[in-house]
Design a protein around this motif. Structure first.
Motif, mmCIF file in Angstrom:
data_model
loop_
_atom_site.group_PDB
_atom_site.id
_atom_site.type_symbol
_atom_site.label_atom_id
_atom_site.label_comp_id
_atom_site.label_asym_id
_atom_site.label_seq_id
_atom_site.Cartn_x
_atom_site.Cartn_y
_atom_site.Cartn_z
ATOM 1 N N GLY A 93 23.384 18.498 52.117
ATOM 2 C CA GLY A 93 23.968 17.405 52.885
ATOM 3 C C GLY A 93 25.171 16.852 52.140
ATOM 4 N N LEU A 94 25.516 15.614 52.436
ATOM 5 C CA LEU A 94 26.644 14.948 51.792
ATOM 6 C C LEU A 94 26.151 14.189 50.565
ATOM 7 N N TYR A 95 26.765 14.474 49.417
ATOM 8 C CA TYR A 95 26.424 13.796 48.173
ATOM 9 C C TYR A 95 27.518 12.799 47.805
ATOM 10 N N ASP A 96 27.169 11.852 46.929
ATOM 11 C CA ASP A 96 28.163 10.885 46.474
ATOM 12 C C ASP A 96 29.095 11.463 45.419
ATOM 13 N N ALA A 97 28.811 12.719 44.994
ATOM 14 C CA ALA A 97 29.686 13.461 44.086
ATOM 15 C C ALA A 97 29.372 14.937 44.276
ATOM 16 N N ASP A 98 30.218 15.819 43.772
ATOM 17 C CA ASP A 98 30.006 17.254 43.927
ATOM 18 C C ASP A 98 28.773 17.669 43.124
ATOM 19 N N PRO A 99 27.681 18.102 43.786
ATOM 20 C CA PRO A 99 26.447 18.437 43.059
ATOM 21 C C PRO A 99 26.591 19.661 42.158
ATOM 22 N N HIS A 100 27.617 20.486 42.412
ATOM 23 C CA HIS A 100 27.819 21.662 41.567
ATOM 24 C C HIS A 100 28.343 21.278 40.187
ATOM 25 N N THR A 101 29.040 20.154 40.116
ATOM 26 C CA THR A 101 29.617 19.719 38.843
ATOM 27 C C THR A 101 29.008 18.423 38.322
ATOM 28 N N HIS A 102 28.264 17.715 39.183
ATOM 29 C CA HIS A 102 27.624 16.464 38.792
ATOM 30 C C HIS A 102 26.121 16.558 39.074
ATOM 31 N N LEU A 132 34.915 9.658 53.308
ATOM 32 C CA LEU A 132 35.869 10.758 53.469
ATOM 33 C C LEU A 132 36.331 11.301 52.121
ATOM 34 N N GLU A 133 36.376 10.461 51.111
ATOM 35 C CA GLU A 133 36.799 10.895 49.778
ATOM 36 C C GLU A 133 35.781 11.816 49.119
ATOM 37 N N MET A 134 34.565 11.829 49.631
ATOM 38 C CA MET A 134 33.513 12.653 49.044
ATOM 39 C C MET A 134 33.623 14.123 49.430
ATOM 40 N N ALA A 135 34.478 14.438 50.401
ATOM 41 C CA ALA A 135 34.615 15.821 50.877
ATOM 42 C C ALA A 135 35.322 16.663 49.815
ATOM 43 N N SER A 136 34.843 17.909 49.685
ATOM 44 C CA SER A 136 35.508 18.842 48.764
ATOM 45 C C SER A 136 35.342 20.245 49.281
ATOM 46 N N GLY A 137 35.965 21.218 48.628
ATOM 47 C CA GLY A 137 36.176 22.638 48.956
ATOM 48 C C GLY A 137 35.264 23.345 49.931
ATOM 49 N N ALA A 138 35.562 24.590 50.201
ATOM 50 C CA ALA A 138 34.831 25.424 51.165
ATOM 51 C C ALA A 138 33.570 25.998 50.540
ATOM 52 N N GLY A 139 32.689 26.504 51.400
ATOM 53 C CA GLY A 139 31.450 27.124 50.948
ATOM 54 C C GLY A 139 31.685 28.500 50.352
ATOM 55 N N ARG A 140 30.592 29.213 50.084
ATOM 56 C CA ARG A 140 30.699 30.472 49.348
ATOM 57 C C ARG A 140 31.359 31.582 50.156
ATOM 58 N N ARG A 141 30.855 31.827 51.364
ATOM 59 C CA ARG A 141 31.422 32.929 52.140
ATOM 60 C C ARG A 141 32.003 32.462 53.457
#
Length: 266
Positions: A181-190, A207-216
C-alpha cells in the motif's frame, strides 16, 4: 462495508503479479486470482478485471531475450501476449463456470463522448448477463500515441482502471501491486516506514510520498495516486494492496483495513 452488500468491483492486476522475473506467466498467481474473482462473482458482486502484462508475456512467448525497445516490436509482442493471456483467462474462468469478455481500449474510446457511451452500454450489458469483462489497453494500436506523448489519455493501467471504474459507476477499485500500500516513506530504503491504511484527501503531503515504478510494470505510486484522484472524484473507493495475497480481496470487499484505502466523498 457489510459482507452482504453487493458491489461493482474493478480489480486491476499488474505485470509484476502476473509474471515471473523471466516474463513468463505466473500460472499459480493467475489461478489464485481467477478463483477469488470467480468466488466474489458467485457472492453476488459484479466484477471487472483490468489486466496488464501483454508485452511481457508476448516477449516470453516469442522467445525474445529482452523486452523490445523498438515501438513496432513492442506492439507485435503485445498482440501475441494479449492472445495468450485471454486464452488462459478464458480457460481458468471456465473451470469455475464463469464467462469472460475481452475489451481492448484506446484513449479515443474513453475521450470521445459517443464512443464512451457505447462502451458504457457494452459494460452494462455484459455485467447484466453475468459476464466478467477482462480489460486492457489496446497496445497494438495505442502505444504509438502514448510513447510519443501526442495523445496521452491512458498511458498506464492504473489510470485505465480508474477510468473504467468511473465509466462503469463502480463502487470499489482495487489495484493489485507489488507493494502492500502507501507508506509514509519508501519501505525499500526505510525499514521503519509505516503503512497508511486510510486516505481521505490527496493532500500535498500524501502526493509527496509517491516514488518510482514497480519491478516489471510501468506504474509507480505516482500513477496510483493519480488513479485514486479519478476514482475518488467519481465516488469510488480505491484500495492499493499486495497482489501476492489475492485472498485479501474478500476482506477488502467487506471494508477491512487491508492495504491503503482511498475514501471517496460520500
Amino acid at each position: 462495508m457489510a459482507e452482504h452488500t453487493k458491489q461493482r468491483i474493478v480489480v486491476k492486476v499488474g505485470t509484476s503479479t502476473l509474471t515471473h522475473d523471466s516474463g513468463a506467466l505466473d500460472l499459480r498467481s493467475m489461478e489464485h486470482l481467477v478463483r477469488t474473482l470467480a468466488d466474489l462473482h458467485g457472492m453476488g458482486h459484479e466484477v471487472i478485471l483490468v489486466t496488464s502484462g501483454a508485452i511481457a508475456v508476448g516477449t516470453a512467448k516469442l522467445g525474445l531475450s529482452e523486452r523490445p525497445k523498438e515501438l513496432r516490436m513492442k506492439q507485435a509482442a503485445a498482440a501475441v501476449g494479449q492472445c495468450r493471456m485471454m486464452h488462459i483467462y478464458d480457460k481458468l474462468f471456465s473451470e469455475y463456470n464463469r464467462s469472460v469478455a475481452q475489451i481492448l481500449l484506446t484513449g479515443d474510446d474513453v475521450e470521445i463522448p459517443q464512443r464512451a457511451e457505447h462502451l458504457r452500454s457494452t459494460f452494462s450489458a455484459l455485467l447484466e448477463m453475468g459476464v466478467i469483462p477482462v480489460v486492457n489497453e489496446n497496445d497494438s494500436v495505442s502505444s504509438a500515441e502514448i510513447e510519443t506523448g501526442r495523445h496521452k489519455v491512458l498511458g498506464d493501467n492504473d489510470t485505465l482502471s480508474a477510468i473504467v471504474a468511473r465509466l462503469c459507476g463502480a463502487d470499489l477499485l482495487v489495484l493489485l501491486s507489488d507493494i502492500d500500500g502507501l507508506y509514509d516513506a519508501d519501505p525499500h530504503t526505510h525499514p521503519n516506514a509505516t503503512l497508511i491504511h486510510q486516505v481521505r484527501s490527496l493532500t500535498p503531503e500524501i502526493l509527496e510520498m509517491a516514488s518510482g515504478a514497480g519491478r516489471r510494470g510501468t506504474g509507480g505510486m505516482a500513477t496510483k495516486l493519480s488513479a485514486a484522484r479519478i476514482a475518488m472524484d467519481a465516488g469510488c473507493d480505491m484500495v492499493i494492496t499486495n497482489g501476492s495475497r489475492t485472498e485479501d480481496l474478500y476482506g477488502i470487499a467487506e471494508g477491512q483495513d487491508i492495504g491503503t484505502r482511498f475514501l471517496a466523498a460520500r
